[in-house]
Design a protein around this motif. Structure first.
Motif, PDB file in Angstrom:
ATOM      1  N   ASP A  88       0.866  -1.179   0.000  1.00  0.00           N
ATOM      2  CA  ASP A  88       0.000   0.000   0.000  1.00  0.00           C
ATOM      3  C   ASP A  88       0.906   1.233   0.000  1.00  0.00           C
ATOM      4  OD1 ASP A  88      -2.297   1.524   0.035  1.00  0.00           O
ATOM      5  OD2 ASP A  88      -2.570   1.346   2.202  1.00  0.00           O
ATOM      6  N   PRO A  89       1.616   1.478  -1.112  1.00  0.00           N
ATOM      7  CA  PRO A  89       2.652   2.504  -1.151  1.00  0.00           C
ATOM      8  C   PRO A  89       2.106   3.924  -1.239  1.00  0.00           C
ATOM      9  CG  PRO A  89       2.334   1.636  -3.330  1.00  0.00           C
ATOM     10  CD  PRO A  89       1.441   0.828  -2.412  1.00  0.00           C
ATOM     11  N   ASN A  90       2.983   4.878  -0.938  1.00  0.00           N
ATOM     12  CA  ASN A  90       2.636   6.293  -1.121  1.00  0.00           C
ATOM     13  C   ASN A  90       3.497   6.935  -2.213  1.00  0.00           C
ATOM     14  OD1 ASN A  90       5.039   6.491   0.340  1.00  0.00           O
ATOM     15  ND2 ASN A  90       4.012   7.085   2.227  1.00  0.00           N
ATOM     16  N   LEU A  91       4.446   6.181  -2.777  1.00  0.00           N
ATOM     17  CA  LEU A  91       5.275   6.656  -3.887  1.00  0.00           C
ATOM     18  C   LEU A  91       5.099   5.747  -5.090  1.00  0.00           C
ATOM     19  CD1 LEU A  91       8.760   7.297  -2.201  1.00  0.00           C
ATOM     20  CD2 LEU A  91       6.871   8.908  -2.488  1.00  0.00           C
ATOM     21  N   ALA A  92       5.361   6.309  -6.254  1.00  0.00           N
ATOM     22  CA  ALA A  92       5.381   5.522  -7.489  1.00  0.00           C
ATOM     23  C   ALA A  92       6.423   6.124  -8.408  1.00  0.00           C
ATOM     24  CB  ALA A  92       4.015   5.517  -8.161  1.00  0.00           C
ATOM     25  N   ILE A  93       6.821   5.334  -9.359  1.00  0.00           N
ATOM     26  CA  ILE A  93       7.824   5.774 -10.318  1.00  0.00           C
ATOM     27  C   ILE A  93       7.137   6.461 -11.491  1.00  0.00           C
ATOM     28  CG2 ILE A  93       7.930   3.638 -11.663  1.00  0.00           C
ATOM     29  CD1 ILE A  93      11.120   4.130 -11.269  1.00  0.00           C
ATOM     30  N   GLN A  94       7.776   7.477 -11.994  1.00  0.00           N
ATOM     31  CA  GLN A  94       7.329   8.133 -13.216  1.00  0.00           C
ATOM     32  C   GLN A  94       8.513   8.067 -14.163  1.00  0.00           C
ATOM     33  OE1 GLN A  94       3.764  10.005 -13.494  1.00  0.00           O
ATOM     34  NE2 GLN A  94       4.095   7.946 -12.733  1.00  0.00           N
ATOM     35  N   GLY A  95       8.335   7.456 -15.303  1.00  0.00           N
ATOM     36  CA  GLY A  95       9.439   7.253 -16.233  1.00  0.00           C
ATOM     37  C   GLY A  95      10.274   6.079 -15.779  1.00  0.00           C
ATOM     38  N   GLN A  96      11.533   6.318 -15.514  1.00  0.00           N
ATOM     39  CA  GLN A  96      12.452   5.255 -15.141  1.00  0.00           C
ATOM     40  C   GLN A  96      13.077   5.439 -13.764  1.00  0.00           C
ATOM     41  OE1 GLN A  96      11.407   3.106 -17.338  1.00  0.00           O
ATOM     42  NE2 GLN A  96      13.466   2.348 -17.526  1.00  0.00           N
ATOM     43  N   ILE A  97      13.327   6.684 -13.373  1.00  0.00           N
ATOM     44  CA  ILE A  97      14.131   6.898 -12.164  1.00  0.00           C
ATOM     45  C   ILE A  97      13.554   7.934 -11.204  1.00  0.00           C
ATOM     46  CG2 ILE A  97      16.277   6.139 -13.267  1.00  0.00           C
ATOM     47  CD1 ILE A  97      17.037   9.133 -13.561  1.00  0.00           C
ATOM     48  N   GLY A 108       6.357  12.235   9.036  1.00  0.00           N
ATOM     49  CA  GLY A 108       6.541  11.014   9.820  1.00  0.00           C
ATOM     50  C   GLY A 108       6.241   9.729   9.070  1.00  0.00           C
ATOM     51  N   GLU A 109       5.521   9.809   7.959  1.00  0.00           N
ATOM     52  CA  GLU A 109       5.211   8.598   7.194  1.00  0.00           C
ATOM     53  C   GLU A 109       6.454   8.057   6.513  1.00  0.00           C
ATOM     54  OE1 GLU A 109       1.685   8.063   4.641  1.00  0.00           O
ATOM     55  OE2 GLU A 109       1.185  10.129   5.215  1.00  0.00           O
ATOM     56  N   GLU A 110       6.573   6.727   6.505  1.00  0.00           N
ATOM     57  CA  GLU A 110       7.643   6.121   5.725  1.00  0.00           C
ATOM     58  C   GLU A 110       7.263   6.205   4.248  1.00  0.00           C
ATOM     59  OE1 GLU A 110      10.636   2.302   5.336  1.00  0.00           O
ATOM     60  OE2 GLU A 110       9.088   2.269   6.906  1.00  0.00           O
ATOM     61  N   LEU A 111       8.226   6.533   3.415  1.00  0.00           N
ATOM     62  CA  LEU A 111       8.017   6.675   1.976  1.00  0.00           C
ATOM     63  C   LEU A 111       8.325   5.334   1.324  1.00  0.00           C
ATOM     64  CD1 LEU A 111       9.746  10.142   1.751  1.00  0.00           C
ATOM     65  CD2 LEU A 111       7.285   9.673   1.781  1.00  0.00           C
ATOM     66  N   THR A 112       7.283   4.722   0.764  1.00  0.00           N
ATOM     67  CA  THR A 112       7.407   3.357   0.250  1.00  0.00           C
ATOM     68  C   THR A 112       6.909   3.264  -1.182  1.00  0.00           C
ATOM     69  OG1 THR A 112       5.209   2.801   1.098  1.00  0.00           O
ATOM     70  CG2 THR A 112       7.098   2.325   2.549  1.00  0.00           C
ATOM     71  N   ILE A 113       7.328   2.207  -1.847  1.00  0.00           N
ATOM     72  CA  ILE A 113       6.925   1.942  -3.224  1.00  0.00           C
ATOM     73  C   ILE A 113       6.618   0.453  -3.339  1.00  0.00           C
ATOM     74  CG2 ILE A 113       9.331   1.634  -3.962  1.00  0.00           C
ATOM     75  CD1 ILE A 113       8.471   2.931  -6.675  1.00  0.00           C
ATOM     76  N   ASP A 114       5.675   0.115  -4.191  1.00  0.00           N
ATOM     77  CA  ASP A 114       5.409  -1.301  -4.455  1.00  0.00           C
ATOM     78  C   ASP A 114       6.355  -1.730  -5.569  1.00  0.00           C
ATOM     79  OD1 ASP A 114       4.466  -3.840  -5.146  1.00  0.00           O
ATOM     80  OD2 ASP A 114       2.391  -3.306  -4.695  1.00  0.00           O
ATOM     81  N   TRP A 115       7.222  -2.667  -5.259  1.00  0.00           N
ATOM     82  CA  TRP A 115       8.225  -3.109  -6.225  1.00  0.00           C
ATOM     83  C   TRP A 115       7.599  -3.766  -7.447  1.00  0.00           C
ATOM     84  CZ3 TRP A 115      11.997  -5.374  -2.061  1.00  0.00           C
ATOM     85  CH2 TRP A 115      12.560  -4.306  -1.353  1.00  0.00           C
TER      86      TRP A 115
END
Length: 169
Positions: A88-97, A108-115
């Protein structure tokens, strides 16, 4: 340490309950705001396979056979995103990097991405994200799951989106 990766000044690296070190919001981050940009060296799959045993997981795949990663141990910390996986991420990739906020993020939230949105590898790991939506097991082929393709429509990295589009034709 060489700073190869950009991390927003609104974030900092600290111990994570998910795994090791994580990236956390120090200040509020708005939806769409750039949070990090992965830096490092462009390496082939074979080059990264030779380096990974000594450097550990520190790469992001940018094409079928290309990765951005540190090429030396003294570049590892400076090339890290420190974004742990979450179902349940709060970040995502746009493009490649480029990693952007998928929604407004509170301090305070951890910044996460779904691999699932970035990885196309042969691995399986037990997930420790703690989300009520946790898949329990994460693989390098999760991007192939129709429910994740729907959930992350518009949030996949370029090379995975191309694979998804080709499979739909």
């Amino acid at each position: 340490m060489a700073d190869l990766t950009y991390r927003s000044p609104k974030s900092d690296v600290r111990p994570s309950p998910i795994h090791g070190q994580g990236l956390f919001a120090r200040q509020a981050i708005a939806r769409g705001e750039i949070v990090a940009v992965k830096g490092g060296h462009v390496l082939t799959r074979a080059q990264w396979a030779d380096l990974e045993p000594g450097l550990g997981s520190a790469e992001i795949q940018i094409a079928e056979d290309l990765f951005i990663a540190p090429a030396r141990s003294n570049h590892r910390d400076g090339s890290m995103l420190y974004t742990n996986h979450s179902c349940d991420p709060n970040l995502a990739i746009q493009g490649q990097i480029v990693l952007v906020a998928m929604r407004d993020i509170a301090p305070g939230e951890e910044l996460t991405i779904d691999w699932a949105t970035t990885d196309d590898g042969d691995y399986e790991m037990e997930c420790r994200c703690g989300s009520p939506r946790c898949r329990r097991t994460v693989t390098g082929k999760d991007w192939t799951k129709p429910e994740l393709q729907e959930k992350y429509r518009g949030w996949f990295c370029w090379f995975l989106q191309r694979k998804i589009d080709a499979a739909r034709r």
